[in-house]
Design an enzyme around this catalytic site. Structure first.
Site, PDB file in Angstrom:
ATOM      1  N   ASP A 238       0.832  -1.195   0.000  1.00  0.00           N
ATOM      2  CA  ASP A 238       0.000   0.000   0.000  1.00  0.00           C
ATOM      3  C   ASP A 238       0.871   1.252   0.000  1.00  0.00           C
ATOM      4  O   ASP A 238       1.825   1.357   0.780  1.00  0.00           O
ATOM      5  CB  ASP A 238      -0.902  -0.012   1.248  1.00  0.00           C
ATOM      6  CG  ASP A 238      -1.863   1.146   1.285  1.00  0.00           C
ATOM      7  OD1 ASP A 238      -2.728   1.225   0.398  1.00  0.00           O
ATOM      8  OD2 ASP A 238      -1.748   1.984   2.207  1.00  0.00           O
ATOM      9  N   GLU A 296       0.736  -0.719  -5.001  1.00  0.00           N
ATOM     10  CA  GLU A 296       0.006   0.506  -5.331  1.00  0.00           C
ATOM     11  C   GLU A 296       1.045   1.580  -5.661  1.00  0.00           C
ATOM     12  O   GLU A 296       1.435   2.369  -4.815  1.00  0.00           O
ATOM     13  CB  GLU A 296      -0.864   0.937  -4.155  1.00  0.00           C
ATOM     14  CG  GLU A 296      -1.698   2.173  -4.439  1.00  0.00           C
ATOM     15  CD  GLU A 296      -2.461   2.647  -3.225  1.00  0.00           C
ATOM     16  OE1 GLU A 296      -3.554   3.201  -3.397  1.00  0.00           O
ATOM     17  OE2 GLU A 296      -1.972   2.481  -2.093  1.00  0.00           O
TER      18      GLU A 296
END
Length: 572
Positions: A238, A296
């Site tokens: 993330d 990401e």
């Protein structure tokens, strides 16, 4: 605009349901045999990875919240759909300021989602079915309730003070600089106990970890080892791009302009990110079975996306392509620009990663739909995504045409212990629609978010019964990816349609056998003459098409509004 469908000079029309059924049954037997994969190829280079928002997939214990055992119960469904791996959104203990992306314990399971024993069982059962599991690893920040931060904020000389980013404010009592958070407001929050400010590019409840501290690096790499030893096939990382900031913390001279707040030169993709990810890559490589990093990696352009792989392919194996993932308009010219670039100029050895829907994105059924032809457009975007080389991501429910929750449904959703705060992204996080019942087969209790009214039509049970459904279209596309040499490892070739509303490309195996994919991204019927194919190209049978099927005899083709044709070709 007229809704009437004009007459076409189509030959060899076949009912769509008949072709889909035949394909689903016979493809592994009748399709061209896959070419033998070179030794160096990894499982993830051609994978379909299915994102599960754990809170909404399947509740196994009747509390209205999805959990790990719920995923275990649905593994046969995922296997049948053709899924290679699942990415599970954070299931760690969390105060749920950002529903798990604010982690209070990196090496445990939230009581909402089960136990470590449930995780171990999920890994065992998934492995039996050839499905791998990726853990969502939140690198940039922890929760402000994490013991590390609780220690860090106690005093300026606390041993963990430097585990987070603390700075003095200005003499006038304002924050250290004018930087803005992704979620709005300042990136700095004052801690009155020590009269210093801590940095958070996301919520104030998500303080950024200080990755320049060697102790932080060691602690986080130990977290990675913990999950790898417990069977994780890798991680979805993330917010990787924002792990480091300019140490001088300069004021932004153009805070109201320039790049978005998460893509500023002082907070995005600094060189230290590359060295850290290289170290993490090396850690994964020390484990067997081709562990992988999906990330990401939000970037401003393709050059920065290519850099995320590492100069020697030694950083992120699978950085998500947000240049495509952030698209929200059915635009053939834009598709051609981005898909051609990703496939032809990203760099040799870099596996492209394609997606449209996610827990942060409008679902593609809604985002690309026109309110009338959404089902057909959903098939078009599915073909666009799944017919690509490389790795494709699917978001739970995408395969049955789940759309965003309607505004009035979301506005009526109660705030409770199950849903402690409202989040407009909840519109894409409603319970999985398994069957046409009040709780959609998701739970025996009231779900944490309401079941969408469209569940009566869009659910797994009904779609599996209907051979013309979106589900069967996805099933056929996934079978193509696995069983057909052109779609399994065939190269991507750009095609010129001569029409700004139609996007086409080809996939060609080393044998010269392949297929052409043609997508009409408009509400108008189209008569085309495709360019870019060799003069001696031979056209074979239709593999898939919607809404009608026409065997291509030449580069000339008729397409219905939002029509999709995948046709066999041979290039000798």
């Amino acid at each position: 605009m007229s809704n009437a469908i004009p007459a076409y000079k189509l030959n060899r029309l076949v009912p769509q349901w008949l072709l889909l059924a035949a394909l689903a049954i016979s493809l592994p037997l009748c399709a061209a045999a896959p070419t033998k994969a070179p030794e160096k190829e990894k499982w993830w280079q051609h994978a379909v990875i299915y994102e599960i928002y754990i809170r909404s997939f399947q509740d196994s214990n009747g509390d209205g919240i999805g959990d790990l055992n719920g995923i275990s119960q649905r593994l046969d469904y995922l296997k049948g759909l053709g899924i290679d791996a699942i990415w599970i959104t954070p299931f760690y203990p969390s105060p749920n300021a950002d529903f798990g992306y604010d982690v209070s314990d990196y090496t445990n399971v939230s009581k909402d989602y089960g136990t470590l024993a449930d995780w171990d069982n999920l890994v065992r059962e998934a492995n039996k079915r050839g499905i791998r599991i990726l853990v969502d690893f939140v690198l940039n920040h922890s929760s402000d309730q994490h013991p590390w931060f609780q220690e860090s904020r106690k005093s300026k000389d606390n041993p963990k003070r430097d585990w987070y980013v603390w700075r003095n404010g200005n003499a006038d009592g304002t924050p250290p600089n004018n930087w803005r958070s992704i979620f709005g407001g300042s990136t700095w929050t004052l801690d009155p106990a020590t009269n210093q400010w801590y940095y958070h590019i996301f919520l104030a409840q998500q303080p950024d970890l200080n990755w320049r501290n060697p102790e932080v690096r060691k602690a986080m790499f130990d977290v990675a080892r913990f999950w790898l030893k417990r069977g994780a096939a890798g991680f979805r990382l993330d917010a990787t791009a924002t792990m480091f900031e300019d140490e001088t913390y300069p004021n932004d001279p153009n805070i109201d302009g320039g790049p978005p707040v998460h893509l500023k030169s002082y907070n995005s993709s600094l060189p230290e990110v590359n060295s850290t990810l290289k170290e993490l890559h090396s850690l994964l490589a020390s484990f067997p079975d081709d562990r992988v990093i999906l990330a990401e990696s939000v970037t401003a352009d393709l050059k920065n996306l290519a850099a995320a792989y590492g100069k020697n392919h030694d950083e992120i194996q699978l950085p998500m392509n947000f240049l495509i993932g952030d698209m929200n308009k059915l635009d053939a010219s834009a598709f051609k620009k981005q898909f051609d670039a990703a496939n032809l100029t990203l760099g040799a050895g870099n596996t492209p990663v394609f997606f449209f829907s996610s827990h942060d994105h409008t679902r593609q059924w809604t985002g690309f739909g026109d309110g009338e032809h959404n089902d057909q457009i959903a098939k078009l975007t599915a073909a666009l995504n799944l017919a690509q080389p490389g790795t494709t991501l699917m978001y739970y429910g995408e395969e049955i045409g789940m759309g965003d929750m309607k505004a009035q449904e979301l506005a009526a959703a109660a705030i409770s212990s199950k849903r402690p705060r409202a989040d407009d992204r909840d519109r894409v996080r409603s319970p999985m629609q398994w069957e046409p019942t009040a709780t959609a087969g998701f739970s025996t209790a009231t779900p944490w978010l309401p079941v969408q009214a469209i569940t009566a039509k869009y659910n797994v049970l009904e779609q599996q019964r209907d051979p013309q459904s979106i589900y069967h279209w996805y099933l056929a596309l996934n079978k193509l990816r696995k069983a057909d040499a052109a779609f399994n490892r065939g190269e991507y070739r750009a095609i010129d349609t001569g029409d700004k509303d139609v996007f086409a490309f080809a996939r060609v195996a080393t044998t010269g056998e392949g297929a052409i994919v043609v997508l009409n991204c408009s509400a108008q019927a189209k008569e085309l003459h495709l360019n870019g194919l060799p003069a001696k190209t031979q056209f074979g049978d239709v593999i898939l098409a919607s809404p009608t099927l026409a065997k291509m005899e030449s580069p000339k083709l008729s397409l219905e509004p939002y029509g999709v044709v995948i046709n066999r070709i041979s290039i000798k």
